[in-house]
Design a protein around this motif. Structure first.
Motif, PDB file in Angstrom:
ATOM      1  N   ARG A 112       4.821 -72.849 -97.647  1.00 43.60           N
ATOM      2  CA  ARG A 112       4.651 -72.698 -96.196  1.00 43.60           C
ATOM      3  C   ARG A 112       3.695 -73.794 -95.727  1.00 43.60           C
ATOM      4  NH1 ARG A 112       4.631 -66.326 -94.523  1.00 43.60           N
ATOM      5  NH2 ARG A 112       6.427 -65.737 -95.806  1.00 43.60           N
ATOM      6  N   VAL A 113       4.200 -74.716 -94.969  1.00 43.91           N
ATOM      7  CA  VAL A 113       3.346 -75.810 -94.484  1.00 43.91           C
ATOM      8  C   VAL A 113       3.525 -75.981 -92.983  1.00 43.91           C
ATOM      9  CG1 VAL A 113       3.305 -77.131 -96.641  1.00 43.91           C
ATOM     10  CG2 VAL A 113       5.142 -77.536 -94.987  1.00 43.91           C
ATOM     11  N   TYR A 114       2.463 -76.479 -92.351  1.00 41.22           N
ATOM     12  CA  TYR A 114       2.611 -76.867 -90.946  1.00 41.22           C
ATOM     13  C   TYR A 114       1.706 -78.041 -90.645  1.00 41.22           C
ATOM     14  CZ  TYR A 114      -1.852 -74.622 -89.504  1.00 41.22           C
ATOM     15  OH  TYR A 114      -3.173 -74.277 -89.348  1.00 41.22           O
ATOM     16  N   GLU A 115       2.047 -78.712 -89.552  1.00 41.52           N
ATOM     17  CA  GLU A 115       1.241 -79.833 -89.093  1.00 41.52           C
ATOM     18  C   GLU A 115       1.223 -79.788 -87.576  1.00 41.52           C
ATOM     19  OE1 GLU A 115       2.351 -83.635 -90.708  1.00 41.52           O
ATOM     20  OE2 GLU A 115       0.582 -84.606 -89.830  1.00 41.52           O
ATOM     21  N   ILE A 116       0.049 -79.969 -87.001  1.00 41.66           N
ATOM     22  CA  ILE A 116      -0.074 -80.091 -85.543  1.00 41.66           C
ATOM     23  C   ILE A 116      -0.488 -81.530 -85.316  1.00 41.66           C
ATOM     24  CG2 ILE A 116      -1.249 -79.310 -83.458  1.00 41.66           C
ATOM     25  CD1 ILE A 116      -1.827 -76.660 -84.914  1.00 41.66           C
TER      26      ILE A 116
ATOM     27  N   THR B 115       2.041 -83.914 -78.583  1.00 41.08           N
ATOM     28  CA  THR B 115       1.631 -83.083 -79.709  1.00 41.08           C
ATOM     29  C   THR B 115       2.713 -82.082 -80.057  1.00 41.08           C
ATOM     30  OG1 THR B 115      -0.654 -83.292 -78.998  1.00 41.08           O
ATOM     31  CG2 THR B 115      -0.174 -81.565 -80.602  1.00 41.08           C
ATOM     32  N   MET B 116       3.035 -82.034 -81.321  1.00 41.70           N
ATOM     33  CA  MET B 116       4.089 -81.153 -81.795  1.00 41.70           C
ATOM     34  C   MET B 116       3.535 -80.337 -82.955  1.00 41.70           C
ATOM     35  SD  MET B 116       7.576 -81.074 -81.463  1.00 41.70           S
ATOM     36  CE  MET B 116       8.928 -82.010 -82.086  1.00 41.70           C
ATOM     37  N   THR B 117       3.886 -79.060 -82.965  1.00 37.91           N
ATOM     38  CA  THR B 117       3.645 -78.271 -84.166  1.00 37.91           C
ATOM     39  C   THR B 117       4.963 -78.197 -84.913  1.00 37.91           C
ATOM     40  OG1 THR B 117       1.986 -76.903 -83.077  1.00 37.91           O
ATOM     41  CG2 THR B 117       2.968 -76.023 -85.091  1.00 37.91           C
ATOM     42  N   GLU B 118       4.943 -78.576 -86.184  1.00 43.31           N
ATOM     43  CA  GLU B 118       6.127 -78.375 -87.014  1.00 43.31           C
ATOM     44  C   GLU B 118       5.722 -77.490 -88.177  1.00 43.31           C
ATOM     45  OE1 GLU B 118       8.886 -81.350 -88.279  1.00 43.31           O
ATOM     46  OE2 GLU B 118       8.525 -82.606 -86.504  1.00 43.31           O
ATOM     47  N   LEU B 119       6.620 -76.572 -88.542  1.00 50.77           N
ATOM     48  CA  LEU B 119       6.329 -75.739 -89.703  1.00 50.77           C
ATOM     49  C   LEU B 119       7.592 -75.510 -90.506  1.00 50.77           C
ATOM     50  CD1 LEU B 119       7.381 -72.540 -89.358  1.00 50.77           C
ATOM     51  CD2 LEU B 119       5.612 -72.581 -87.611  1.00 50.77           C
ATOM     52  N   TYR B 120       7.406 -75.315 -91.797  1.00 48.12           N
ATOM     53  CA  TYR B 120       8.526 -75.057 -92.713  1.00 48.12           C
ATOM     54  C   TYR B 120       8.148 -73.904 -93.618  1.00 48.12           C
ATOM     55  CZ  TYR B 120      10.403 -79.141 -90.679  1.00 48.12           C
ATOM     56  OH  TYR B 120      10.885 -79.992 -89.726  1.00 48.12           O
ATOM     57  N   GLN B 121       9.114 -72.986 -93.769  1.00 46.42           N
ATOM     58  CA  GLN B 121       8.866 -71.795 -94.568  1.00 46.42           C
ATOM     59  C   GLN B 121       9.994 -71.637 -95.580  1.00 46.42           C
ATOM     60  OE1 GLN B 121       8.131 -68.225 -92.308  1.00 46.42           O
ATOM     61  NE2 GLN B 121       8.475 -66.875 -94.064  1.00 46.42           N
ATOM     62  N   ALA B 122       9.654 -71.741 -96.859  1.00 51.67           N
ATOM     63  CA  ALA B 122      10.656 -71.606 -97.919  1.00 51.67           C
ATOM     64  C   ALA B 122      11.135 -70.157 -97.986  1.00 51.67           C
ATOM     65  CB  ALA B 122      10.070 -72.027 -99.263  1.00 51.67           C
TER      66      ALA B 122
ATOM     67  N   GLY C  51      10.045 -76.853 -84.850  1.00 55.40           N
ATOM     68  CA  GLY C  51       9.147 -77.774 -84.146  1.00 55.40           C
ATOM     69  C   GLY C  51       9.016 -77.308 -82.715  1.00 55.40           C
ATOM     70  N   PHE C  52       7.803 -77.288 -82.196  1.00 51.89           N
ATOM     71  CA  PHE C  52       7.665 -76.956 -80.770  1.00 51.89           C
ATOM     72  C   PHE C  52       6.582 -77.808 -80.126  1.00 51.89           C
ATOM     73  CE2 PHE C  52       3.779 -74.401 -80.823  1.00 51.89           C
ATOM     74  CZ  PHE C  52       3.744 -73.897 -82.118  1.00 51.89           C
ATOM     75  N   GLY C  53       6.824 -78.128 -78.878  1.00 50.56           N
ATOM     76  CA  GLY C  53       5.916 -78.997 -78.146  1.00 50.56           C
ATOM     77  C   GLY C  53       4.675 -78.244 -77.704  1.00 50.56           C
ATOM     78  N   VAL C  54       3.533 -78.703 -78.170  1.00 50.22           N
ATOM     79  CA  VAL C  54       2.276 -78.042 -77.813  1.00 50.22           C
ATOM     80  C   VAL C  54       1.929 -78.313 -76.352  1.00 50.22           C
ATOM     81  CG1 VAL C  54      -0.212 -77.983 -78.291  1.00 50.22           C
ATOM     82  CG2 VAL C  54       1.435 -78.068 -80.176  1.00 50.22           C
ATOM     83  N   ASP C  55       2.225 -79.537 -75.887  1.00 49.56           N
ATOM     84  CA  ASP C  55       1.898 -79.867 -74.501  1.00 49.56           C
ATOM     85  C   ASP C  55       2.648 -78.962 -73.531  1.00 49.56           C
ATOM     86  OD1 ASP C  55       0.488 -82.518 -75.245  1.00 49.56           O
ATOM     87  OD2 ASP C  55       2.456 -82.631 -76.185  1.00 49.56           O
TER      88      ASP C  55
END
Length: 488
Positions: free
Chosen positions: A238-242, A260-267, A459-463
């Motif tokens: 499980r990783v994410y990056e903002i 700014t984008m939050t992306e996350l991936y969940q195995a 992925g979702f736009g934080v702005d």
RNA sequence: GAGCCGUUAGCUCAGUUGGCAGAGCACCUGCCUUUUAAGCAGGGAGUCGUGGGUUCGAGUCCCACACGGCUCACCA
């Protein structure tokens, strides 16, 4: 003409201070309370108790009345009134106090009291100049209104417009709340390259730069996706990056080149799991930051409480336009159906692009309440897994709130040979002139060939999330320093 | 990239039909020891976005350009 302007007068004062042995920019300062703490501490005093405090801040107003002067100083916590009196300070220090300018930083020390009109005030027993300001503040009543100046000199905007300050404080709280939500669910926050030898993970034109020592072209990332999936392959489940993405495209009230984008991936998750995660995340952040899961955006009540409406793209388009994309499954017949309904969208590269256009025109303007649109055309989704039994569709959704596209997710394509085929198809578009198509990424295919677990990604736009939560209609109002053209 | 709108003092804004460039805040001087958009009296402050043009005369009309805003286009 010979009249000194405000800056020149202040520089003259600066010179006078230095000549008198006063350092107008001393290296250190000290205080016992923030302005907010001082006020709270005073209110908490018992009968007959006194409070002596030293507070520091920017002088934001001054009312000189002969031998006494009221002023306010402001720090990050708020503001407090101070009263300087000649009979308390002594004649010379009082004269010097009156020479201070609004915008200077000072610290003041003294006992606190309540004025006749009830305002808690520090009686100045001594004071220190902490930093001399050479330019005046914006208008005290109207603040800084000029939009261009507000963006170019955001510090003045923040200083003089409290609503603006609150928007950016809320922005930070939103980002913190996102982190807390994901951390609590076992996601690991990571940082992946911003300078990339090959861009990918989205369809957008990149910024190009060059590394001198390597003598190599590098691109500013347009998405985090392909690196985060490498981490899933590497066993970080499980990783994410903002982080910031950079897209070399038009600027509008919803687009800044750097955003700014939050992306996350969940195995071991799929897009259904991600849908539940999205609605829970938005509701949790709203609850934490705004204290409710309902928000008001531009006068519309928007209910973020899960579960959100879910509708397939096929059904949404059918409802809105009467066209069933399942029955017109090639470009020519869909194009004919679209024209028969009276739309004219011009020539588009493929079936999926035409569907997307049809969707944008007929469905998106009506998506006020949070809605997941699911099952996207494969030819506009090169990184998503095919939907079983539906060769033209993938397990993908986008979600819309207040008619804004807020994020994108799918069951990730983990079949390396299929991925190679999709890249190849996109590369054909690229040579055919679709500048925004994916280039072939051999290094990523190699990673996939080592095996990637079934994975859901988002992925979702934080702005845009901040716009929604702070009721702003322009992305520039939620980015501290939005991109502007050089003034000259 | 296109259309529309805007740009006047440090800031917020007026400026009539083309006829001496204005106000409030801020600033300066004087008075003022409980004010808080302090008050009273006086004062200084302008490349009217930039460059052309029309006109006896342009902040005002015309053209070009710059920057910004909105809408559209673009935009996973």
């Amino acid at each position: 003409m010979a009249e000194l302007d405000q800056r020149e007068r202040r520089i003259a004062k600066l010179d006078k201070l230095r000549a008198a042995g006063v350092d107008p920019y001393p290296p250190r300062s000290s205080c016992t309370h923030t302005t907010a703490h001082a006020l709270a501490a005073f209110e908490a005093l018992g009968e007959g108790e006194k409070l002596h405090s030293r507070v520091a801040g920017r002088l934001v107003s001054m009312r000189v009345m002969g031998k006494s002067t009221f002023a306010h100083i402001a720090d990050g916590s708020g503001r407090i009134q101070i009263l300087a009196r000649q009979d308390v300070l002594g004649a010379e220090p009082y004269q010097a106090f009156k020479q201070l300018d609004v915008a200077d930083f000072i610290s003041v020390e003294g006992s606190m009291f309540r004025t006749h009109t009830g305002e808690v005030t520090v009686q100045v027993e001594n004071y220190t100049l902490l930093s001399k300001a050479l330019r005046p503040l914006p208008e005290k009543w109207h603040g800084l209104q000029d939009v261009e100046l507000r963006y170019r000199q955001r510090y003045l905007d923040l200083l003089s417009n409290e609503e603006v300050r609150n928007v950016f404080i809320t922005r930070t709280r939103i980002v913190s709340a996102i982190r807390r939500f994901l951390d609590a669910r076992g996601f690991l926050e990571v940082e992946t390259p911003i300078l990339q030898p090959l861009y990918g993970g989205a369809a957008a034109r990149p910024f190009t730069t060059h590394h001198n020592a390597l003598d190599q072209t590098l691109y500013l990332r347009i998405a985090d996706e392909l690196y985060l999936k490498r981490l899933i392959i590497g066993g970080l489940d499980r990783v994410y990056e903002i982080g910031h993405n950079f897209r070399n495209e038009g600027i509008s009230t919803r687009h800044n080149p750097e955003f700014t984008m939050t992306e996350l991936y969940q195995a071991y998750a799929d897009y259904n799991d991600i849908m539940r995660l999205v609605e829970e995340l938005y509701a949790a952040v709203a609850q934490e930051v705004l204290g409710a899961t309902h928000i008001t955006y531009q006068g519309q009540d928007i209910d973020l409480t899960p579960p959100w409406r879910r509708i397939t793209m096929r059904q949404a388009i059918l409802d809105a336009s009467g066209i069933d994309i399942a029955t017109v499954s090639d470009y020519a017949s869909l194009s004919a159906a679209v024209q028969a309904k009276g739309y004219s969208f011009g020539k588009l590269p493929n079936w999926g692009k035409l569907i997307e256009k049809l969707f944008d025109e007929t469905v998106e303007p009506n998506l006020t309440q949070p809605t997941f649109i699911t099952e996207y055309p494969i030819d506009i989704s090169p990184l998503a897994k095919k939907k079983p039994g539906e060769p033209q569709l993938v397990e993908r959704f986008e979600f819309f709130i207040a008619n804004m596209e807020c994020g994108n997710a799918f069951t990730e394509l983990n079949d390396p040979l299929d991925q190679r085929e999709r890249f190849a198809a996109a590369a054909r578009d690229y040579t055919a002139g679709e500048e925004e198509s994916h280039p072939m990424d051999e290094d990523f295919i190699t990673a996939l060939e080592h095996g990637m677990p079934p994975t859901g990604g988002l992925g979702f736009g934080v702005d845009r999330m901040v716009m929604l939560f702070t009721d702003q209609t322009s992305i520039r109002e939620v980015i501290l320093f939005p991109q502007l053209r050089n003034k000259d």
